[in-house]
Write a protein that holds these residues in place. Structure first.
Motif, short mmCIF file in Angstrom:
data_model
loop_
_atom_site.label_atom_id
_atom_site.label_comp_id
_atom_site.label_asym_id
_atom_site.label_seq_id
_atom_site.Cartn_x
_atom_site.Cartn_y
_atom_site.Cartn_z
N ASN A 215 -6.23 2.85 -11.90
CA ASN A 215 -5.26 2.81 -13.00
C ASN A 215 -3.99 3.55 -12.65
O ASN A 215 -2.89 3.16 -13.05
CB ASN A 215 -5.89 3.39 -14.27
CG ASN A 215 -7.01 2.54 -14.81
OD1 ASN A 215 -6.99 1.32 -14.66
ND2 ASN A 215 -8.01 3.17 -15.40
N ALA A 216 -4.14 4.64 -11.89
CA ALA A 216 -2.97 5.40 -11.48
C ALA A 216 -2.10 4.59 -10.53
O ALA A 216 -0.86 4.61 -10.63
CB ALA A 216 -3.40 6.70 -10.80
N VAL A 217 -2.73 3.86 -9.60
CA VAL A 217 -1.97 3.03 -8.67
C VAL A 217 -1.20 1.95 -9.44
O VAL A 217 -0.02 1.69 -9.17
CB VAL A 217 -2.91 2.40 -7.62
CG1 VAL A 217 -2.18 1.35 -6.80
CG2 VAL A 217 -3.46 3.48 -6.70
N ALA B 86 -6.92 0.63 2.63
CA ALA B 86 -7.99 1.60 2.39
C ALA B 86 -7.45 2.84 1.67
O ALA B 86 -8.11 3.39 0.78
CB ALA B 86 -8.65 1.99 3.71
N ILE B 87 -6.26 3.26 2.05
CA ILE B 87 -5.64 4.41 1.37
C ILE B 87 -5.39 4.08 -0.10
O ILE B 87 -5.69 4.89 -1.00
CB ILE B 87 -4.32 4.79 2.07
CG1 ILE B 87 -4.60 5.37 3.46
CG2 ILE B 87 -3.53 5.79 1.23
CD1 ILE B 87 -3.35 5.58 4.30
N LEU B 88 -4.85 2.89 -0.36
CA LEU B 88 -4.58 2.48 -1.75
C LEU B 88 -5.87 2.44 -2.56
O LEU B 88 -5.90 2.86 -3.71
CB LEU B 88 -3.91 1.11 -1.76
CG LEU B 88 -2.48 1.06 -1.22
CD1 LEU B 88 -2.03 -0.39 -1.02
CD2 LEU B 88 -1.51 1.77 -2.17
N CYS B 89 -6.94 1.94 -1.94
CA CYS B 89 -8.22 1.81 -2.63
C CYS B 89 -8.90 3.16 -2.89
O CYS B 89 -9.81 3.25 -3.71
CB CYS B 89 -9.17 0.90 -1.85
SG CYS B 89 -8.67 -0.84 -1.83
N CYS C 44 1.65 3.64 -11.18
CA CYS C 44 2.70 4.04 -10.24
C CYS C 44 3.60 2.86 -9.91
O CYS C 44 4.83 2.99 -9.82
CB CYS C 44 2.09 4.60 -8.96
SG CYS C 44 1.46 6.29 -9.10
N LYS C 45 2.98 1.69 -9.71
CA LYS C 45 3.76 0.48 -9.41
C LYS C 45 4.70 0.17 -10.57
O LYS C 45 5.89 -0.09 -10.36
CB LYS C 45 2.82 -0.68 -9.13
CG LYS C 45 3.53 -2.01 -8.92
CD LYS C 45 2.58 -3.10 -8.43
CE LYS C 45 3.31 -4.42 -8.29
NZ LYS C 45 2.50 -5.46 -7.61
N ARG C 46 4.17 0.19 -11.79
CA ARG C 46 5.00 -0.09 -12.97
C ARG C 46 6.09 0.97 -13.13
O ARG C 46 7.21 0.66 -13.54
CB ARG C 46 4.12 -0.10 -14.21
CG ARG C 46 3.17 -1.27 -14.31
CD ARG C 46 3.89 -2.55 -14.69
NE ARG C 46 2.93 -3.61 -14.94
CZ ARG C 46 2.49 -4.47 -14.03
NH1 ARG C 46 2.91 -4.36 -12.77
NH2 ARG C 46 1.63 -5.41 -14.35
N LEU C 47 5.75 2.22 -12.84
CA LEU C 47 6.71 3.32 -13.00
C LEU C 47 7.96 3.07 -12.17
O LEU C 47 9.09 3.19 -12.67
CB LEU C 47 6.05 4.63 -12.58
CG LEU C 47 6.87 5.91 -12.74
CD1 LEU C 47 7.13 6.20 -14.21
CD2 LEU C 47 6.14 7.09 -12.09
N VAL D 60 -1.42 9.64 -19.23
CA VAL D 60 -2.30 9.55 -18.07
C VAL D 60 -3.20 10.79 -17.97
O VAL D 60 -4.39 10.68 -17.65
CB VAL D 60 -1.48 9.37 -16.78
CG1 VAL D 60 -2.35 9.52 -15.54
CG2 VAL D 60 -0.81 7.99 -16.78
N ARG D 61 -2.65 11.95 -18.25
CA ARG D 61 -3.46 13.17 -18.21
C ARG D 61 -4.64 13.10 -19.17
O ARG D 61 -5.73 13.61 -18.87
CB ARG D 61 -2.60 14.38 -18.58
CG ARG D 61 -1.67 14.88 -17.48
CD ARG D 61 -0.79 15.97 -18.03
NE ARG D 61 0.15 16.47 -17.03
CZ ARG D 61 1.21 17.22 -17.32
NH1 ARG D 61 1.43 17.57 -18.58
NH2 ARG D 61 2.02 17.63 -16.37
#
Length: 264
Positions: A209-211, A201-204, A214-217, A241-242
């Motif tokens: 797109n940011a999540v 639920a927190i992830l959702c 972040c994973k790719r980063l 992203v900005r």
């Protein structure tokens, strides 16, 4: 949507979370060629689905995954070198499909994970495990090596611990896995579902797109030398992203004291 019902998995989607459940409890969820193919296909599909924001990888029965099915391994003993290579690459593709899934993947570890089962866990982003679970890289006991899963396990377990557990094939408990950072959080078995659901639920609630970014980063930067190209690359990422629609909406919703569009 999943076009064909898998034989070895149960796939369910609710509230933007997909749950992929290993469903071979009679063999401790050991994987064979069918499960490998199905996991690869399912994770590739979920990676592209807009209605899915997080994925949980779970298992039915008492064990999470015992690694490779022994009957399947017995068949492989008669394979040619080319056939063995092709088979190993299919396993590698499965792990890669989980690791590079465009959605964060939570491993819900209900019980023991051995050999390739540790590879599955290592390919996930977050690991919630029952505090009674045990782990083992058991390949050396059979005169084998954990080669295909090694890139993921070494990243998740750490090089020093991998040197030990690859060679000794010792079993270790959840407390040790937690200390080594292989497990993100250990809870009692009756709290597994609630913990995974709360985390999903927190992830959702965050920008989808940011999540993903972040994973790719983390995957792209971990282990790289801190140099000018890296600094410039990270600056370029945040600038992009900005300027994105999601980034502008996130900042606007914060300043206007309202929920962002992705939560509506």
């Amino acid at each position: 949507m999943i076009e064909q019902k898998p034989e070895t998995l149960i796939v369910e989607c609710a509230h933007q979370v997909a749950t992929v459940t290993l469903n071979r409890p009679e063999v401790r969820n050991a994987f064979n060629a069918t499960m490998i193919a199905e996991l690869t296909a399912v994770f590739r599909e979920l990676s592209e689905r807009d209605d899915v924001r997080a994925v949980a990888l779970a298992a039915n029965g008492k064990a999470f995954c015992a690694g490779a099915d022994l009957n399947w391994m017995k068949e492989m003993a008669g394979y040619s070198d080319d056939e063995n290579r092709a088979d190993a690459l299919r396993l590698a593709d499965m792990l890669w499909s989980i690791y590079r899934c465009g959605k964060p993947v939570i491993a819900r570890v209900n019980g023991d994970a051995y050999a390739g089962g540790m590879g599955l866990i290592s390919a996930c982003d977050i690991v919630i495990a029952a505090d009674t679970a045990h782990f083992c890289l058991s390949e050396a006991r059979l005169g084998l090596i954990p080669a295909t899963i090694a890139p993921y396990v070494i990243r998740a377990l750490g090089e020093r611990a991998a040197r030990r557990y690859f060679a000794t094939a010792e079993q270790f408990d959840c407390a040790t896995a937690l200390r080594l950072g292989f497990v993100s959080e250990a809870v009692s078995e009756d709290k597994l579902d609630d913990t995974v659901q709360q985390l999903a639920a927190i992830l959702c609630s965050n920008g989808p797109n940011a999540v993903r970014a972040c994973k790719r980063l983390v995957q792209d930067i971990a282990g790289r030398e801190l140099d000018t190209p890296l600094i410039e690359a990270t600056a370029a990422r945040i600038a992009q992203v900005r300027a994105s629609a999601e980034g502008r909406e996130g900042i606007a919703s914060f300043l206007e004291k309202r929920a962002p569009a992705w939560r509506s």
